[in-house]
Design a protein around this motif. Structure first.
Motif, PDB file in Angstrom:
ATOM      1  N   LEU A 123      -0.102   3.496   1.127  1.00 48.02           N
ATOM      2  CA  LEU A 123       1.173   3.066   1.699  1.00 48.02           C
ATOM      3  C   LEU A 123       1.910   4.257   2.313  1.00 48.02           C
ATOM      4  O   LEU A 123       2.524   4.141   3.375  1.00 48.02           O
ATOM      5  CB  LEU A 123       2.033   2.398   0.626  1.00 48.02           C
ATOM      6  CG  LEU A 123       1.574   1.020   0.151  1.00 48.02           C
ATOM      7  CD1 LEU A 123       2.379   0.603  -1.071  1.00 48.02           C
ATOM      8  CD2 LEU A 123       1.725  -0.027   1.260  1.00 48.02           C
ATOM      9  N   SER A 124       1.842   5.402   1.640  1.00 46.48           N
ATOM     10  CA  SER A 124       2.495   6.607   2.161  1.00 46.48           C
ATOM     11  C   SER A 124       1.896   7.015   3.498  1.00 46.48           C
ATOM     12  O   SER A 124       2.614   7.388   4.434  1.00 46.48           O
ATOM     13  CB  SER A 124       2.354   7.739   1.143  1.00 46.48           C
ATOM     14  OG  SER A 124       2.868   8.954   1.653  1.00 46.48           O
ATOM     15  N   VAL A 125       0.559   6.956   3.606  1.00 41.75           N
ATOM     16  CA  VAL A 125      -0.110   7.295   4.858  1.00 41.75           C
ATOM     17  C   VAL A 125       0.294   6.320   5.957  1.00 41.75           C
ATOM     18  O   VAL A 125       0.576   6.719   7.099  1.00 41.75           O
ATOM     19  CB  VAL A 125      -1.638   7.296   4.666  1.00 41.75           C
ATOM     20  CG1 VAL A 125      -2.353   7.461   6.005  1.00 41.75           C
ATOM     21  CG2 VAL A 125      -2.044   8.424   3.723  1.00 41.75           C
ATOM     22  N   LEU A 126       0.333   5.036   5.624  1.00 47.98           N
ATOM     23  CA  LEU A 126       0.754   4.037   6.617  1.00 47.98           C
ATOM     24  C   LEU A 126       2.175   4.321   7.092  1.00 47.98           C
ATOM     25  O   LEU A 126       2.474   4.240   8.288  1.00 47.98           O
ATOM     26  CB  LEU A 126       0.676   2.632   6.016  1.00 47.98           C
ATOM     27  CG  LEU A 126       1.019   1.500   6.988  1.00 47.98           C
ATOM     28  CD1 LEU A 126      -0.106   1.288   7.990  1.00 47.98           C
ATOM     29  CD2 LEU A 126       1.309   0.204   6.230  1.00 47.98           C
ATOM     30  N   GLY A 127       3.041   4.678   6.153  1.00 45.51           N
ATOM     31  CA  GLY A 127       4.417   4.979   6.520  1.00 45.51           C
ATOM     32  C   GLY A 127       4.519   6.187   7.428  1.00 45.51           C
ATOM     33  O   GLY A 127       5.270   6.179   8.406  1.00 45.51           O
ATOM     34  N   LYS A 128       3.748   7.221   7.128  1.00 43.09           N
ATOM     35  CA  LYS A 128       3.796   8.420   7.971  1.00 43.09           C
ATOM     36  C   LYS A 128       3.241   8.132   9.359  1.00 43.09           C
ATOM     37  O   LYS A 128       3.749   8.644  10.357  1.00 43.09           O
ATOM     38  CB  LYS A 128       3.011   9.557   7.314  1.00 43.09           C
ATOM     39  CG  LYS A 128       3.130  10.869   8.087  1.00 43.09           C
ATOM     40  CD  LYS A 128       2.701  12.069   7.277  1.00 43.09           C
ATOM     41  CE  LYS A 128       2.964  13.359   8.063  1.00 43.09           C
ATOM     42  NZ  LYS A 128       2.619  14.569   7.295  1.00 43.09           N
TER      43      LYS A 128
END
Length: 388
Positions: A123-128
């Motif tokens: 999710l963090s990667v998607l957000g970035k």
């Protein structure tokens, strides 16, 4: 791209990774152009490949030129995080056919739910990825944050805990170093362990990235080594960090055993203790830590990150000011480093010793005094988190 209810593709339609490559590569290049460290880019590329594969199978789409709605991120969580049912079993919403397809395509290691940390990272990667493209971050939606918080609580109540690496504080470090008596290999491993630990809890990518030209001696007991691009500093400006005492002496001994004018500082060894010219890989650093822990007879979940978490924990234990610790580790987030630091500082805190020395429980099994820096402290250090 409009997405409503998930649509499962026929299981007879295989997932072809070549068809995902363009979108994943483009997304990864966005991180590269933003100056993200190489190891981090690899981690992001893996996460984005998984997103592309899951989106393809769930919705018939891959990562493209449009942002994803928050409902898709919510569905991702529900598909991958197991939740406890009333009958004591666990369930998640990823259709079995899609689960099999992801494993068959080798983007998923095995069937079943994912760990909480894995879902959080993706999710963090998607957000970035959304932020780099100037899009609204679907992972910032309150509904998703609430879902993640409730999922963590539910798993915690059922005894599912986040896996944590054992921190190498002073005593286990000394035990690891005591095994480094096996010729040139021992000289190299001792220098590597002490540089990574005493030099500020270096990440394994930083250790293997060091070159011979990055170190210089000031005196018998002092060396400096220079860091360039790291996970948290992508500017490439060299910052020098000190190595003092045993760490400096171990580095000097390694450079005598394996002299070189240039090239990687820590190199592979071959049969007959022959020193090669190739740098150690990041995985080999982890294996060195694990091998030395095994030789020392230490129980625990050891990894390269154990050196970083152990340095911070030990610094807190010895009362080193937090600012000095962060200057060495180069952490940007106080929140990240405080988990380790507080765990160490509380071990010898007066607040943990209000009753005074712990009384002896029995003659056969005496308990160490509260605040002792022996085995009890080592066991307590295993609770430190591996969040960076």
């Amino acid at each position: 791209m409009k997405m409503t209810d998930p649509v499962q593709l026929p299981s007879s339609q295989p997932l072809v990774l070549a068809e995902l490559a363009d979108s994943t590569r483009a997304a990864a290049e966005a991180f590269i152009s933003a100056g993200t460290a190489a190891n981090t880019v690899r981690s992001y590329r893996s996460a984005l490949t998984y997103w592309s594969a899951w989106l393809r199978l769930r919705y018939g789409h891959v990562l493209g030129d449009a942002p994803l709605p928050a409902t898709v991120a919510v569905q991702f969580v529900l598909d991958h995080l197991a939740r406890p049912l009333a009958d004591g079993t666990w369930a998640h919403l990823l259709p079995p056919a899609i689960d099999v397809a992801l494993v068959t395509a080798r983007v998923k290691g095995g069937l079943g739910a994912l760990a909480f940390n894995t879902v959080s990272h993706r999710l963090s990667v998607l957000g970035k990825w959304h932020r780099l493209n100037g899009w609204a971050n679907p992972c910032e939606e309150p509904a998703l944050k609430t879902l993640l918080r409730d999922a963590r609580k539910a798993q915690s109540r059922q005894g599912v805990t986040v896996r944590k690496k054992t921190a190498i504080v002073l005593e286990p470090l000394q035990a690891l170093l005591a095994t480094c008596t096996d010729g040139v290999r021992g000289v190299r491993d001792r220098a590597l362990l002490l540089l990574a630990w005493s030099g500020g809890g270096r990440r394994r990518s930083e250790v293997v990235g060091l070159q011979v030209g990055d170190v210089r001696q000031l005196d018998v007991d002092t060396w400096l080594y220079a860091l360039g691009t790291t996970k948290t500093d992508t500017g490439g400006v060299h910052r020098e960090k000190p190595l003092r005492g045993p760490a400096a002496q171990a580095l000097a001994a390694w450079l005598v055993a394996a002299p070189a004018d240039s090239g990687p500082l820590f190199r592979r060894l071959y049969k007959g203790d022959k020193v090669g010219t190739t740098a150690l890989s990041a995985d080999q650093v982890a294996r060195i830590v694990q091998r030395r822990a095994q030789l020392a007879g230490l129980d625990g979940d050891w990894a390269a990150h154990s050196l970083r978490s152990g340095f911070i924990t030990e610094a807190g234990r010895q009362g080193v000011p937090l600012g000095e610790v962060m200057a060495m580790t180069e952490h940007r987030s106080v929140t990240t480093v405080m988990g380790y630091f507080q765990a160490g500082s509380l071990l010898d805190s007066r607040a943990s010793q209000l009753l005074g020395p712990t009384p002896i429980a029995s003659e056969a099994a005496p308990e160490p005094a509260a605040g002792s820096k022996g085995t009890s402290v080592f066991c307590a250090s295993a609770m430190t988190n591996a969040g960076d």
